[in-house]
Design a protein around this motif. Structure first.
Motif, PDB file in Angstrom:
ATOM      1  N   ALA A  99      10.597  44.550   6.521  1.00  6.26           N
ATOM      2  CA  ALA A  99      10.180  45.958   6.551  1.00  6.26           C
ATOM      3  C   ALA A  99       9.465  46.248   7.866  1.00  6.26           C
ATOM      4  CB  ALA A  99       9.267  46.265   5.366  1.00  6.26           C
ATOM      5  N   ALA A 109      11.899  50.960   2.668  1.00  5.95           N
ATOM      6  CA  ALA A 109      12.169  49.800   3.523  1.00  5.95           C
ATOM      7  C   ALA A 109      11.534  48.555   2.935  1.00  5.95           C
ATOM      8  CB  ALA A 109      11.646  50.054   4.934  1.00  5.95           C
ATOM      9  N   ILE A 157      18.530  47.771   6.800  1.00  3.02           N
ATOM     10  CA  ILE A 157      17.639  48.834   6.329  1.00  3.02           C
ATOM     11  C   ILE A 157      17.792  50.067   7.211  1.00  3.02           C
ATOM     12  CG2 ILE A 157      15.221  49.519   6.089  1.00  3.02           C
ATOM     13  CD1 ILE A 157      14.635  46.578   5.299  1.00  3.02           C
ATOM     14  N   MET A 166      13.614  47.377  -0.104  1.00  2.62           N
ATOM     15  CA  MET A 166      14.854  46.721   0.322  1.00  2.62           C
ATOM     16  C   MET A 166      14.563  45.352   0.924  1.00  2.62           C
ATOM     17  SD  MET A 166      16.827  50.033   1.993  1.00  2.62           S
ATOM     18  CE  MET A 166      18.381  49.179   2.296  1.00  2.62           C
TER      19      MET A 166
END
Length: 327
Positions: free
Chosen positions: A86, A294, A307, A297
């Motif tokens: 992320a 983000a 992403i 994911m």
């Protein structure tokens, strides 16, 4: 003499006719359109660039390697303890944002490439940088998001409330909708904090009237009603009516305070007594990458590059340079 004049006249007419046909065959030079200059795609760089940064806390200008600068940006814009992928996605977004702004002239008021003033550029905090941030920035060093060879508008926000927005609905974007911006499902709601899942706020009608007048330039008069007139592709309010005055919901959000009216993905918009009551979900304008999405994911094993490609359609993640060894 008259015959000579008539003969010369005929020669002139014949000459004009021949010139006319010649112009038809060759084209009139004055009317030829110059080809529009092609935009140059960002070039591969032999080494990591250095940039100038205005430090608004001290008023000084510092020169630093761009990846060093980006560590401070990522640490400020996202929780440094979040999943590394992320943070890496945020790094790609921040790097793309920075390069596009530099290409457009940087921070002209400061005479620098970037600034630590969030009103001029991006947030920045060297104090928040940790090993996780350093690793995320270093792994993606030089990676930027391009569409048709050009830097994208690398927009991001905290939480999309389940679905991202187009630029026109989320930002009241006045130019043509960028082809890489689309409304997509966002999983941030699965893990986000409670205040992003559902929020409600009340504003005094005097505050609302002042905000409307500031935005529109005219006094809205007595506000006794409020309604959502239009919504965009993601379901966000785009046009709202307060009394007899209509305005864009994104402009109203900024006018009332973007940390109070957390988004334009609204469930409630009404006048109750002497207050405007607004309720909804999500946090931010909703355009581009959702930070909470983000994170969700990344925690499912999805890479930073994937992403970014989820939130921005048809983009290429290009690597333009390697990081300096001494970073």
């Amino acid at each position: 003499m008259n015959k000579l004049i008539r003969f010369k006249g005929r020669l002139i007419i014949v000459g004009l006719i021949l010139l006319f046909f010649a112009m038809l065959l060759t084209g009139c030079p004055q009317r030829q359109q110059k080809p529009e200059p092609e935009q140059q795609a960002p070039a591969q760089l032999e080494e990591e660039p250095e940039i100038t940064v205005y430090m608004h806390e001290t008023g000084e200008t510092q020169t630093m390697a761009i990846e060093t600068y980006l560590q401070g940006v990522v640490a400020a814009e996202m929780d440094p303890e979040w999943h590394e992928e992320a943070l890496a996605a945020q790094a790609i977004i921040a790097r793309s944002f920075t390069m596009k702004k530099i290409e457009e002239g940087g921070v002209e008021a400061r005479g620098t490439d970037a600034s630590t003033d969030i009103n001029e550029f991006q947030a920045y905090s060297a104090e928040r940088v940790n090993d996780r941030v350093i690793q995320a920035v270093t792994r993606t060093a030089g990676e930027v998001a391009l569409h048709n060879g050009q830097y994208i508008n690398a927009w991001f926000h905290a939480d999309a409330g389940g679905v991202t927005a187009t630029a026109k609905e989320g930002l009241n974007f006045q130019d043509d909708e960028p082809p890489y911006i689309h409304s997509v499902e966002d999983r941030g709601q699965e893990i986000t904090v409670e205040e992003n899942k559902a929020w409600e706020v009340r504003f005094s009608l005097s505050q609302v009237a002042a905000a409307v007048q500031e935005i529109t330039g005219s006094n809205p008069g007595s506000i006794t009603s409020a309604e959502i007139v239009e919504t965009g592709p993601s379901g966000r309010a785009t046009l709202v009516r307060l009394g007899e005055t209509e305005l864009h919901a994104a402009a109203l959000r900024l006018g009332l305070g973007s940390t109070e009216m957390r988004s334009t993905l609204l469930d409630k918009f009404t006048v109750e007594g002497s207050q405007l009551v607004v309720a909804g979900k999500g946090y931010g304008h909703g355009v581009g990458m959702s930070q909470w999405g983000a994170r969700a994911m990344a925690e499912d094993g999805i890479s930073a590059e994937e992403i970014v490609s989820h939130y921005f359609k048809d983009v290429e993640i290009a690597k333009l340079w390697e990081t300096n060894e001494n970073n």
